[in-house]
Design a protein around this motif. Structure first.
Motif, short mmCIF file in Angstrom:
data_model
loop_
_atom_site.label_atom_id
_atom_site.label_comp_id
_atom_site.label_asym_id
_atom_site.label_seq_id
_atom_site.Cartn_x
_atom_site.Cartn_y
_atom_site.Cartn_z
N SER A 1 0.85 -1.19 0.00
CA SER A 1 0.00 0.00 0.00
C SER A 1 0.88 1.24 0.00
O SER A 1 2.09 1.18 0.28
N ARG B 1 -4.65 1.47 -1.21
CA ARG B 1 -4.52 0.18 -0.57
C ARG B 1 -4.33 -0.94 -1.60
O ARG B 1 -5.04 -1.00 -2.60
N SER C 1 4.75 1.11 -0.88
CA SER C 1 4.92 1.26 0.55
C SER C 1 5.38 2.67 0.93
O SER C 1 5.76 3.49 0.08
N THR D 1 3.41 2.30 6.48
CA THR D 1 3.02 0.98 5.98
C THR D 1 4.09 -0.06 6.32
O THR D 1 3.78 -1.18 6.75
N THR E 1 3.36 -3.25 8.72
CA THR E 1 3.45 -4.60 8.16
C THR E 1 4.51 -5.42 8.88
O THR E 1 4.34 -6.64 9.06
#
Length: 247
Positions: free
Chosen positions: A13, A18, A41, A45, A49
């Motif tokens: 994302s 997204r 990214s 993000t 993650t």
């Protein structure tokens, strides 16, 4: 029979845009290839993650790419080997900072998109990525494409003292030599969940499957990838996880 790992490209994302369903996919995989900001990214993000992977005990891989946000890293760029070493180190270090902040580290490197494919054809670029891995941390593995013959990759990696992990794709069509069919071909990406599952299980069990021309191809792989940007990836991952767990 050797157990094959399951990996997925995640953390792709960017800002309010997204990509994928990382929250539901993460518990289903063994390895997460996390974008590092060049093809997708952003810092938040990446941080989120990494935390998600840590929560589910998933191994974290850096997923560096050419600096190509608009093209999602899928366009070739004429970077010199020196530039490739630097851009891989840059992205690897950025992701590893988020890992170290929560007490873990990047476990392997898997180049993304056009850079990944260029390594198959260009010894200098392959050596450049190997140099980045070797100089960052001794023993840091590089994940590369499993081909019908990987002797070239083994020779170059041995010279650089970098361990390799070989990867096959559940949802991509293959050429006869084990290279991925170019995405410009309409049949390059499999969308039928049953076909993806059948190809994945054949690879996992060391059996042959059909290449893009319908001829048998056999690959030896350590890890299987299902792309996170495939519309059916979550459903496929669930079925594939269940099937692999019974082998």
């Amino acid at each position: 029979m050797k157990t094959i790992l399951l990996n997925c490209d995640m953390g792709e994302s960017f800002g309010v845009w997204r990509m994928g369903d990382d929250a539901h996919a993460m518990p289903l995989v063994d390895q997460a290839n996390l974008a590092c900001g060049f093809h997708a990214s952003d810092p938040l993000t990446m941080q989120h993650t990494v935390a998600l992977a840590l929560q589910h005990g998933v191994s974290i891989g850096a997923h560096p790419a050419y600096p190509d946000l608009q093209g999602f890293g899928r366009r070739h760029m004429a970077c010199s080997p020196e530039e490739v070493t630097a851009l891989v180190l840059y992205q690897l270090g950025a992701l590893d900072a988020f890992c170290r902040a929560v007490g873990t580290q990047v476990a392997y490197v898997k180049p993304h998109g056009a850079l990944y494919n260029d390594l198959v054809r260009d010894d200098a670029l392959f050596s450049a990525v190997l140099e980045a891995c070797a100089s960052y941390r001794k023993g840091l593995p590089l994940m590369v494409l499993a081909l019908a013959d990987n002797s070239r990759e083994r020779r170059l990696a041995d010279a650089a003292d970098v361990p390799l992990m070989f990867e096959a794709f559940a949802d991509r069509a293959y050429l006869a030599d084990g290279q991925l069919a170019p995405r410009r071909l309409s049949s390059a990406v499999h969308h039928d969940p049953q076909r993806i599952l059948q190809q994945a299980l054949a690879i996992a069990q060391g059996e042959s499957f059909a290449d893009i021309d319908g001829k048998p191809l056999q690959l030896r792989a350590d890890s299987l990838c299902v792309h996170g940007d495939n519309a059916d990836s979550l459903a496929v991952l669930r079925r594939l996880r269940a099937a692999l767990d019974t082998l």
